[in-house]
Write a protein that holds these residues in place. Structure first.
Motif, PDB file in Angstrom:
ATOM      1  N   ASP A 152       0.846  -1.198   0.000  1.00 42.04           N
ATOM      2  CA  ASP A 152       0.000   0.000   0.000  1.00 42.04           C
ATOM      3  C   ASP A 152       0.883   1.250   0.000  1.00 42.04           C
ATOM      4  N   PRO A 153       0.817   2.094  -1.062  1.00 40.93           N
ATOM      5  CA  PRO A 153       1.654   3.297  -1.103  1.00 40.93           C
ATOM      6  C   PRO A 153       1.290   4.310  -0.023  1.00 40.93           C
ATOM      7  N   ALA A 154       0.095   4.183   0.519  1.00 34.22           N
ATOM      8  CA  ALA A 154      -0.311   5.105   1.594  1.00 34.22           C
ATOM      9  C   ALA A 154       0.203   4.669   2.953  1.00 34.22           C
ATOM     10  N   ALA A 155       0.863   3.537   3.004  1.00 40.29           N
ATOM     11  CA  ALA A 155       1.378   3.027   4.277  1.00 40.29           C
ATOM     12  C   ALA A 155       2.670   3.754   4.632  1.00 40.29           C
ATOM     13  N   ARG A 156       2.518   4.996   5.045  1.00 42.43           N
ATOM     14  CA  ARG A 156       3.660   5.838   5.417  1.00 42.43           C
ATOM     15  C   ARG A 156       3.271   6.684   6.631  1.00 42.43           C
ATOM     16  N   ILE A 157       4.281   7.175   7.323  1.00 43.46           N
ATOM     17  CA  ILE A 157       4.038   8.071   8.446  1.00 43.46           C
ATOM     18  C   ILE A 157       5.191   9.063   8.529  1.00 43.46           C
ATOM     19  N   ASP A 158       4.864  10.310   8.828  1.00 46.55           N
ATOM     20  CA  ASP A 158       5.884  11.354   8.895  1.00 46.55           C
ATOM     21  C   ASP A 158       6.637  11.313  10.222  1.00 46.55           C
ATOM     22  N   LEU A 159       7.881  11.755  10.152  1.00 49.90           N
ATOM     23  CA  LEU A 159       8.654  12.051  11.355  1.00 49.90           C
ATOM     24  C   LEU A 159       8.837  13.558  11.376  1.00 49.90           C
ATOM     25  N   ALA A 160       8.552  14.180  12.493  1.00 51.24           N
ATOM     26  CA  ALA A 160       8.565  15.639  12.575  1.00 51.24           C
ATOM     27  C   ALA A 160       9.393  16.124  13.753  1.00 51.24           C
ATOM     28  N   LEU A 161       9.814  17.363  13.644  1.00 52.81           N
ATOM     29  CA  LEU A 161      10.514  18.055  14.731  1.00 52.81           C
ATOM     30  C   LEU A 161       9.541  19.060  15.317  1.00 52.81           C
ATOM     31  N   ALA A 162       9.368  19.028  16.633  1.00 51.43           N
ATOM     32  CA  ALA A 162       8.423  19.921  17.304  1.00 51.43           C
ATOM     33  C   ALA A 162       9.126  20.755  18.360  1.00 51.43           C
ATOM     34  N   THR A 163       8.744  22.025  18.416  1.00 54.37           N
ATOM     35  CA  THR A 163       9.276  22.948  19.425  1.00 54.37           C
ATOM     36  C   THR A 163       8.133  23.812  19.947  1.00 54.37           C
ATOM     37  N   ARG A 164       8.368  24.481  21.043  1.00 48.27           N
ATOM     38  CA  ARG A 164       7.378  25.435  21.538  1.00 48.27           C
ATOM     39  C   ARG A 164       7.314  26.631  20.578  1.00 48.27           C
ATOM     40  N   SER A 165       6.107  27.041  20.229  1.00 50.08           N
ATOM     41  CA  SER A 165       5.942  28.117  19.252  1.00 50.08           C
ATOM     42  C   SER A 165       6.502  29.444  19.746  1.00 50.08           C
ATOM     43  N   ASP A 166       6.513  29.639  21.053  1.00 55.67           N
ATOM     44  CA  ASP A 166       6.996  30.910  21.599  1.00 55.67           C
ATOM     45  C   ASP A 166       8.481  30.877  21.954  1.00 55.67           C
ATOM     46  N   ASP A 167       9.166  29.807  21.576  1.00 55.93           N
ATOM     47  CA  ASP A 167      10.588  29.681  21.917  1.00 55.93           C
ATOM     48  C   ASP A 167      11.430  30.202  20.761  1.00 55.93           C
ATOM     49  N   LEU A 220      19.689  28.900  20.250  1.00 59.63           N
ATOM     50  CA  LEU A 220      20.154  27.526  20.377  1.00 59.63           C
ATOM     51  C   LEU A 220      19.165  26.562  19.728  1.00 59.63           C
ATOM     52  N   ILE A 221      17.870  26.776  19.943  1.00 64.75           N
ATOM     53  CA  ILE A 221      16.858  25.938  19.312  1.00 64.75           C
ATOM     54  C   ILE A 221      16.941  26.082  17.794  1.00 64.75           C
ATOM     55  N   ALA A 222      17.146  27.312  17.321  1.00 62.31           N
ATOM     56  CA  ALA A 222      17.255  27.537  15.879  1.00 62.31           C
ATOM     57  C   ALA A 222      18.457  26.805  15.293  1.00 62.31           C
ATOM     58  N   GLN A 223      19.596  26.836  15.994  1.00 55.07           N
ATOM     59  CA  GLN A 223      20.793  26.142  15.512  1.00 55.07           C
ATOM     60  C   GLN A 223      20.563  24.631  15.480  1.00 55.07           C
ATOM     61  N   ALA A 224      19.991  24.092  16.549  1.00 53.20           N
ATOM     62  CA  ALA A 224      19.757  22.653  16.607  1.00 53.20           C
ATOM     63  C   ALA A 224      18.741  22.225  15.556  1.00 53.20           C
ATOM     64  N   THR A 225      17.717  23.054  15.330  1.00 49.65           N
ATOM     65  CA  THR A 225      16.720  22.750  14.301  1.00 49.65           C
ATOM     66  C   THR A 225      17.373  22.693  12.926  1.00 49.65           C
ATOM     67  N   ARG A 226      18.279  23.619  12.667  1.00 54.94           N
ATOM     68  CA  ARG A 226      19.008  23.620  11.388  1.00 54.94           C
ATOM     69  C   ARG A 226      19.788  22.322  11.210  1.00 54.94           C
ATOM     70  N   VAL A 227      20.514  21.928  12.246  1.00 49.70           N
ATOM     71  CA  VAL A 227      21.328  20.709  12.165  1.00 49.70           C
ATOM     72  C   VAL A 227      20.448  19.477  11.955  1.00 49.70           C
ATOM     73  N   LEU A 228      19.353  19.381  12.703  1.00 45.39           N
ATOM     74  CA  LEU A 228      18.481  18.209  12.610  1.00 45.39           C
ATOM     75  C   LEU A 228      17.767  18.146  11.263  1.00 45.39           C
ATOM     76  N   THR A 229      17.373  19.296  10.742  1.00 42.03           N
ATOM     77  CA  THR A 229      16.700  19.329   9.440  1.00 42.03           C
ATOM     78  C   THR A 229      17.643  18.858   8.342  1.00 42.03           C
ATOM     79  N   GLN A 230      18.895  19.322   8.394  1.00 42.91           N
ATOM     80  CA  GLN A 230      19.874  18.880   7.411  1.00 42.91           C
ATOM     81  C   GLN A 230      20.158  17.388   7.537  1.00 42.91           C
ATOM     82  N   LEU A 231      20.240  16.919   8.761  1.00 37.30           N
ATOM     83  CA  LEU A 231      20.563  15.509   8.987  1.00 37.30           C
ATOM     84  C   LEU A 231      19.469  14.583   8.488  1.00 37.30           C
ATOM     85  N   ALA A 232      18.215  15.000   8.648  1.00 37.01           N
ATOM     86  CA  ALA A 232      17.099  14.141   8.254  1.00 37.01           C
ATOM     87  C   ALA A 232      16.769  14.218   6.772  1.00 37.01           C
TER      88      ALA A 232
END
Length: 297
Positions: free
Chosen positions: A261-276, A280-292
């Protein structure tokens, strides 16, 4: 007394000459001499012996010089620390990981963060279900969550990192292991081991896949940890539908097969607090986005 007085004194003490010290400080000699005399007057001690050819430190001046160097070094270090923190290059970070990311992504994440952000102290919490991670973000127990969406909280920002195929996890020797690929309908008459309903996005995904295939899964065991789920499968207590990275867990007795089934997939996401808005969070988000990213080494 101001920090500039200490820097003036340091230059004169190291150069042992007012003219050379003034040139080093990019200022005229008379104001420099005046500032040093003001410093001595405020301290109530003579710091320098002056003659026409050179300047020498008094005993008090030599002792003062040691402390001045320590003070100025500490001030410079404080400024550097502040700049690094403001740039997101220093601090503490806590990352929560859903089960499949714990095995497939966490080791690479730890290495990459250590390489690119060596001044950041990173703590990891593995095998966390999505609801647990959202609650931990809200409590500020973690700063970043690697989870399966949705987060279900408007105060949480979610960025999709990648999409993982879903596969069937089977006990070794199960008749379905004779096939190279499986359709979800092939699982109709099987016992299921599944993540607990309340906390896992996978529960809803599996139920929807089975519903599309025209049957309701016969759930025999609900578990919290992915490692426990695969262990139950290996023990012959049922089969499971899991994200493909779970196969990297390497539990003996479990075999995996892709689903058609081609629909048999699930996303992996990065979540942070919207008000943060932490750098440091921005730097780590950049690294994790590139890595994934799919083409990431």
């Amino acid at each position: 007394m101001e920090l500039r007085h200490l820097r003036y004194f340091l230059a004169v003490a190291e150069e042992r000459h007012f003219g050379r010290a003034a040139a080093r400080l990019h200022m005229a000699q008379p104001p420099l001499s005046q500032q040093i005399r003001q410093l001595e007057s405020e301290l109530g001690v003579q710091l320098l012996h002056r003659n026409t050819r050179r300047v020498d430190l008094t005993e008090a001046g030599a002792a003062y010089l040691d402390r001045v160097r320590t003070v100025l070094a500490a001030v410079d270090d404080a400024g550097e620390v502040a700049r690094r923190v403001a740039a997101g290059l220093q601090g503490r970070l806590s990352v929560g990981c859903v089960g499949s990311a714990t095995y497939s992504l966490l080791p690479a994440v730890a290495r990459r963060l250590r390489e690119e952000l060596p001044g950041v102290e990173v703590a990891f919490r593995g095998e966390m279900l999505g609801a647990q991670q959202v609650a931990a973000l809200q409590r500020r127990d973690i700063d970043i969550a690697l989870l399966r969406p949705p987060a279900g909280d408007p105060g949480i920002t979610v960025r999709t990192l990648r999409s993982d195929a879903l596969i069937a996890a089977l006990p070794d020797g199960h008749p379905l292991t004779a096939r190279t690929r499986l359709d979800v309908t092939d699982l109709r008459d099987e016992d299921f081991v599944i993540h607990a309903e309340r906390d896992s996005a996978m529960y809803g995904v599996v139920r929807r896949l089975c519903d599309r295939a025209g049957f309701e899964p016969r759930i025999r065991h609900e578990v919290v940890e992915t490692s426990t789920l695969v262990t139950f499968v290996a023990a012959g207590l049922g089969l499971a539908i899991v994200p493909e990275p779970v196969a990297q867990l390497g539990v003996p007795g479990a075999t995996y097969r892709p689903l058609t089934d081609p629909a048999a997939r699930i996303d992996l996401a990065l979540a942070t607090r919207s008000d943060d808005d932490s750098p440091l969070i921005a730097q780590a988000t950049r690294v994790l986005t590139q890595l994934a990213a799919p083409d990431s080494p």
